[in-house]
Design a protein around this motif. Structure first.
Motif, mmCIF file in Angstrom:
data_model
loop_
_atom_site.group_PDB
_atom_site.id
_atom_site.type_symbol
_atom_site.label_atom_id
_atom_site.label_comp_id
_atom_site.label_asym_id
_atom_site.label_seq_id
_atom_site.Cartn_x
_atom_site.Cartn_y
_atom_site.Cartn_z
ATOM 1 N N GLY A 164 41.519 36.303 35.071
ATOM 2 C CA GLY A 164 40.970 35.224 35.880
ATOM 3 C C GLY A 164 40.850 35.526 37.352
ATOM 4 N N LEU A 167 37.479 35.319 40.696
ATOM 5 C CA LEU A 167 37.039 34.008 41.163
ATOM 6 C C LEU A 167 35.845 34.176 42.111
ATOM 7 C CD1 LEU A 167 40.532 32.475 42.034
ATOM 8 C CD2 LEU A 167 39.199 32.071 39.966
ATOM 9 N N LEU A 181 47.626 33.449 39.319
ATOM 10 C CA LEU A 181 46.960 34.334 38.361
ATOM 11 C C LEU A 181 47.306 35.793 38.636
ATOM 12 C CD1 LEU A 181 43.430 32.646 38.300
ATOM 13 C CD2 LEU A 181 45.143 32.575 36.476
#
Length: 208
Positions: A70, A73, A92
């Motif tokens: 993740g 971003l 994360l």
């Protein structure tokens, strides 16, 4: 028909990547492409059809790990408050560092850097440097908006933040120990790092 072929190609690619991530993590860079192909249940020719070299395969594994965790971003178009964005990224990021495969890959890279210096370079470029650049570019946007009036070097600031985010949990884990911190304790630490970092560079206190 074209869609079906594309799906099969992507399936094979993912099989190869999954096998490579597992084997690089367990055995390091010395693993052969033949073994990776066998573990992925594909031919060696299929592996080379997707990845021209073991270097490229290793590099892609590092990038894919960041993506699956993740960390990719879209910071450039973020409209949320900076402390919310960086708290999410920080959580994360630390969670990825604690992942067993990521941790083993890092440790194998260190152990084999003298015999395979190319993997240390690839790991550095696609891991730490990639994340430093990502955060540095985001901090540049914050500086331009006037949110970080005391930040004069975003590259150094990004490095500071990422090193802070490791925390006890990561350093203990790299030495094979459990820090004993639960998820809530880890999250509190990550959030406090982000808040301290932002305050240090002049982030408006009324934004928190």
């Amino acid at each position: 028909m074209t869609t079906h072929i594309s799906q099969r190609k992507e399936q094979k690619r993912q099989q190869i990547l999954s096998a490579a991530v597992e084997l690089f993590s367990k055995q390091g860079y010395g693993i052969s492409m033949d073994v990776i192909a066998a573990h992925a249940n594909v031919s060696k020719q299929t592996v080379y059809a997707h990845f021209c070299s073991k270097d490229q395969l290793f590099e892609t594994c590092i990038i894919e790990k960041c993506i699956s965790s993740g960390l990719e971003l879209d910071l450039e178009h973020e409209s949320r408050a900076a402390h919310i964005v960086l708290r999410e990224f920080g959580w994360l990021f630390q969670t990825m560092l604690l992942d067993e495969e990521a941790r083993n890959t890092f440790q194998n890279t260190i152990r084999q850097s003298s015999t395979h210096p190319e993997i240390a370079r690839i790991f550095l470029e696609q891991g730490p440097i990639r994340n430093i650049n990502r955060i540095s570019n985001y901090l540049d946007l914050l500086v331009k908006r006037g949110d970080l009036p005391l930040c004069e070097n975003t590259d150094s600031a990004a490095m500071q933040l990422l090193l802070m985010l490791h925390g006890r949990a990561v350093y203990w884990a790299l030495l094979g120990f459990d820090s004993g911190e639960d998820a809530e304790t880890r999250r509190d630490y990550v959030y406090s790092c982000v808040d301290l970092f932002l305050r240090g560079y002049g982030y408006p206190t009324d934004r928190f």
